[in-house]
Scaffold this motif. Structure first.
Motif, PDB file in Angstrom:
ATOM      1  N   ALA A 118     -40.567 -29.348 -11.811  1.00 33.57           N
ATOM      2  CA  ALA A 118     -40.595 -28.623 -10.478  1.00 33.57           C
ATOM      3  C   ALA A 118     -39.422 -27.635 -10.648  1.00 33.57           C
ATOM      4  O   ALA A 118     -39.544 -26.574 -10.260  1.00 33.57           O
ATOM      5  N   MET A 121     -40.094 -24.774 -12.997  1.00 37.19           N
ATOM      6  CA  MET A 121     -41.076 -23.836 -12.371  1.00 37.19           C
ATOM      7  C   MET A 121     -40.779 -23.252 -11.173  1.00 37.19           C
ATOM      8  O   MET A 121     -41.609 -22.564 -10.292  1.00 37.19           O
ATOM      9  N   ARG A 129     -49.286 -18.994 -13.693  1.00 31.76           N
ATOM     10  CA  ARG A 129     -50.548 -19.570 -13.248  1.00 31.76           C
ATOM     11  C   ARG A 129     -51.197 -20.319 -14.323  1.00 31.76           C
ATOM     12  O   ARG A 129     -51.689 -21.307 -13.932  1.00 31.76           O
ATOM     13  N   ARG A 132     -49.749 -23.748 -14.207  1.00 34.43           N
ATOM     14  CA  ARG A 132     -50.142 -24.704 -13.048  1.00 34.43           C
ATOM     15  C   ARG A 132     -51.538 -24.985 -13.286  1.00 34.43           C
ATOM     16  O   ARG A 132     -51.974 -26.050 -13.128  1.00 34.43           O
ATOM     17  N   THR A 133     -52.265 -24.129 -13.928  1.00 35.42           N
ATOM     18  CA  THR A 133     -53.603 -24.539 -14.347  1.00 35.42           C
ATOM     19  C   THR A 133     -53.723 -25.908 -15.131  1.00 35.42           C
ATOM     20  O   THR A 133     -54.421 -26.758 -15.179  1.00 35.42           O
ATOM     21  N   LEU A 135     -51.532 -27.958 -15.778  1.00 36.87           N
ATOM     22  CA  LEU A 135     -50.849 -29.052 -15.169  1.00 36.87           C
ATOM     23  C   LEU A 135     -51.775 -29.819 -14.371  1.00 36.87           C
ATOM     24  O   LEU A 135     -51.732 -31.209 -14.400  1.00 36.87           O
ATOM     25  N   PRO A 196     -48.277 -34.442 -12.835  1.00 37.63           N
ATOM     26  CA  PRO A 196     -48.544 -33.092 -12.452  1.00 37.63           C
ATOM     27  C   PRO A 196     -48.588 -33.055 -11.001  1.00 37.63           C
ATOM     28  O   PRO A 196     -48.195 -32.097 -10.245  1.00 37.63           O
ATOM     29  N   THR A 199     -45.272 -32.936  -9.338  1.00 37.00           N
ATOM     30  CA  THR A 199     -44.420 -31.644  -9.753  1.00 37.00           C
ATOM     31  C   THR A 199     -45.082 -30.731  -8.711  1.00 37.00           C
ATOM     32  O   THR A 199     -44.377 -29.944  -8.166  1.00 37.00           O
ATOM     33  N   LEU A 200     -46.343 -30.771  -8.459  1.00 38.94           N
ATOM     34  CA  LEU A 200     -46.943 -29.758  -7.505  1.00 38.94           C
ATOM     35  C   LEU A 200     -46.618 -30.144  -6.125  1.00 38.94           C
ATOM     36  O   LEU A 200     -46.123 -29.150  -5.224  1.00 38.94           O
ATOM     37  N   LEU A 204     -44.418 -26.906  -4.616  1.00 38.33           N
ATOM     38  CA  LEU A 204     -45.125 -26.360  -3.615  1.00 38.33           C
ATOM     39  C   LEU A 204     -44.650 -26.600  -1.956  1.00 38.33           C
ATOM     40  O   LEU A 204     -44.546 -25.636  -1.114  1.00 38.33           O
TER      41      LEU A 204
END
Length: 320
Positions: A118, A121, A129, A132-133, A135, A196, A199-200, A204
């Motif tokens: 994270a 990124m 993008r 992230r896809t 991940l 993942p 991470t997201l 986010l």
């Protein structure tokens, strides 16, 4: 000449003969609140029923000697099933220990790796993008399919993992075929699948919402990257990190499908990956000891609640 005095008008008696007081018109906020509860009540009742009924039924079943068939006659034995489970040093306590080891190992690795990814990124870069896809691909795959995939990759004879190890001069490994290596291997598979998500969540819901002014001020004062992360970013990220830890820890405690898909019933020939979930499943469907299985599930639920309370308290103490 006599004068007639006119008495002043008296208020209407309280007997109800007078006009009823006008009701206040319902405000928009009140109408909106009533509509909200009217829309939510059926869903809340349904969810409550789906939670309360299985819980009450499981607790009731845990107090019986149910065995052999669900509709067979059963008698109440009190806390005997709980006593038997807690006194089982061959299966119950080793399964509880494996559950705790698996959860701690997987969640700690996922949190550290997820936080590192994270941070990498955090700033926009070309191809973000696509990264992230890629991940989220492990999150889109079912755990059973992941288990079968890794069974093929880690096959001791024909798996690509051992071919790669042999290519760089390292000895072949048994991986999931070994009693001692099975649990660490499954922990790494879980890390591959769920890092993942951490991470997201941290990226986010955490890093992208942090204000930049405190970090910029520290940079001006001469703080290096580690000092800014340790003393500014990490404390501000505390509430999000605590929430992510609780969510992932509860999910890891309940892991079943990938364990069963890779090692089968009993968690292996020597119960090497048998967690409390796998143990309760075996008691239910292999041995048909429904009362004892229900007692194990009640104890497991209390164990999960205890872990959540502990994590929340520690997280609240750190962010206070």
């Amino acid at each position: 000449m006599s004068t007639t005095e006119v008495s002043p008008a008296r208020p209407a008696a309280a007997s109800g003969t007078g006009p009823a007081p006008a009701r206040r018109p319902c405000t928009f906020e009140q109408s909106n609140r009533r509509l909200k509860w009217a829309m939510l009540t059926p869903a809340l009742l349904f969810v409550g029923l789906m939670i309360v009924f299985p819980l009450v039924y499981t607790i009731d079943l845990s107090l019986t000697d149910a065995f052999g068939a669900v509709n067979a006659g059963k008698g109440y034995v009190g806390v005997q099933n709980f006593t038997d489970a807690l006194g089982d040093t061959r299966r119950f306590w080793p399964a509880a220990q494996r559950t705790l080891v698996f959860t701690l190992g997987a969640v700690i690795l996922e949190t550290v790796l997820g936080l590192a990814l994270a941070m990498l990124m955090r700033k926009p870069f070309r191809g973000m993008r696509w990264v992230r896809t890629v991940l989220i691909i492990p999150l889109l795959t079912t755990p059973v399919a992941i288990g079968i995939l890794w069974l093929l990759i880690l096959d001791p004879t024909n798996g690509i993992a051992n071919h790669l190890l042999a290519g760089i001069g390292l000895p072949r490994q048994e991986f999931l075929g070994s009693v001692s290596q099975s649990l660490p291997t499954l922990m790494l598979i879980d890390v591959w699948q769920w890092t993942p998500m951490m991470t997201l969540l941290l990226l986010l819901a955490g890093l992208t919402t942090l204000p930049e002014e405190p970090e910029e001020a520290a940079r001006v004062d001469g703080a290096n990257a580690w000092q800014r992360f340790r003393h500014i970013v990490l404390p501000m990220l505390g509430p999000t990190l605590a929430t992510a830890l609780v969510l992932r820890a509860v999910d890891a405690l309940k892991t079943f499908d990938i364990l069963y898909a890779t090692k089968g019933a009993g968690g292996g020939s020597d119960f090497e990956v048998e967690t409390l979930n796998v143990y309760a499943y075996g008691l239910t469907f292999d041995y048909q000891e429904y009362g004892l299985a229900a007692a194990v599930l009640v104890l497991f639920t209390l164990f999960i609640i205890g872990v959540v309370v502990l994590l929340r308290r520690r997280g609240g103490r750190k962010t206070a």
